[in-house]
Design a protein around this motif. Structure first.
Motif, mmCIF file in Angstrom:
data_model
loop_
_atom_site.group_PDB
_atom_site.id
_atom_site.type_symbol
_atom_site.label_atom_id
_atom_site.label_comp_id
_atom_site.label_asym_id
_atom_site.label_seq_id
_atom_site.Cartn_x
_atom_site.Cartn_y
_atom_site.Cartn_z
ATOM 1 N N VAL A 102 0.861 -1.093 -0.082
ATOM 2 C CA VAL A 102 -0.074 0.028 -0.036
ATOM 3 C C VAL A 102 0.933 1.374 0.013
ATOM 4 C CG1 VAL A 102 -1.590 1.234 1.300
ATOM 5 C CG2 VAL A 102 -2.005 -0.987 1.199
ATOM 6 N N CYS B 291 4.101 1.556 -1.337
ATOM 7 C CA CYS B 291 4.450 1.605 -2.520
ATOM 8 C C CYS B 291 3.559 2.024 -3.712
ATOM 9 C CB CYS B 291 4.865 0.145 -3.045
ATOM 10 S SG CYS B 291 6.310 -0.628 -2.381
ATOM 11 N N THR B 292 2.389 1.736 -3.146
ATOM 12 C CA THR B 292 1.367 2.506 -4.253
ATOM 13 C C THR B 292 1.121 3.985 -3.953
ATOM 14 O OG1 THR B 292 -0.147 0.421 -4.090
ATOM 15 C CG2 THR B 292 -1.206 2.104 -4.917
ATOM 16 N N GLY C 175 4.076 5.508 -5.521
ATOM 17 C CA GLY C 175 4.054 5.647 -7.022
ATOM 18 C C GLY C 175 3.102 6.708 -7.519
ATOM 19 N N VAL C 176 2.174 7.037 -6.592
ATOM 20 C CA VAL C 176 1.038 7.968 -7.132
ATOM 21 C C VAL C 176 1.787 9.503 -6.962
ATOM 22 C CG1 VAL C 176 -0.814 9.113 -6.307
ATOM 23 C CG2 VAL C 176 -0.975 6.906 -6.543
#
Length: 89
Positions: free
Chosen positions: A8, A10-11, A14-15
């Motif tokens: 989560v 990492c997400t 990334g955003v």
């Protein structure tokens, strides 16, 4: 449980990288673009550290440290170039 939290995170990182890329392309001034680059390398360091936590490999932490040193030097060089117009005095 830790693997889910790391994924989560990492997400979210990334955003944040995508939003920084948008600021880099769309930035109204050169200073905004430099700030976006600075933030992008900090986010990439966070992503590499999270990947090292996910895989359990300490080699990723050394890579993140190298990127941190190179990012600091490149940001200082860009700012010096903008202020003085020349890197070498």
């Amino acid at each position: 449980m830790l693997k889910i939290i790391v994924l989560v995170s990492c997400t979210f990182v990334g955003v944040a990288l995508l939003l920084n890329l948008w600021r880099l392309i769309k930035g109204p001034s050169v200073l905004d673009r430099i700030l976006a680059l600075d933030t992008m390398y900090i986010n990439s360091i966070a992503l590499i550290v999270l990947l090292g936590l996910f895989l359990g490999n300490p080699l990723y932490f050394e890579g993140a440290l190298l990127i941190a040193m190179l990012g600091f030097v490149s940001t200082a060089a860009l700012c010096k170039y903008l202020l003085r117009g020349d890197l070498i005095e």
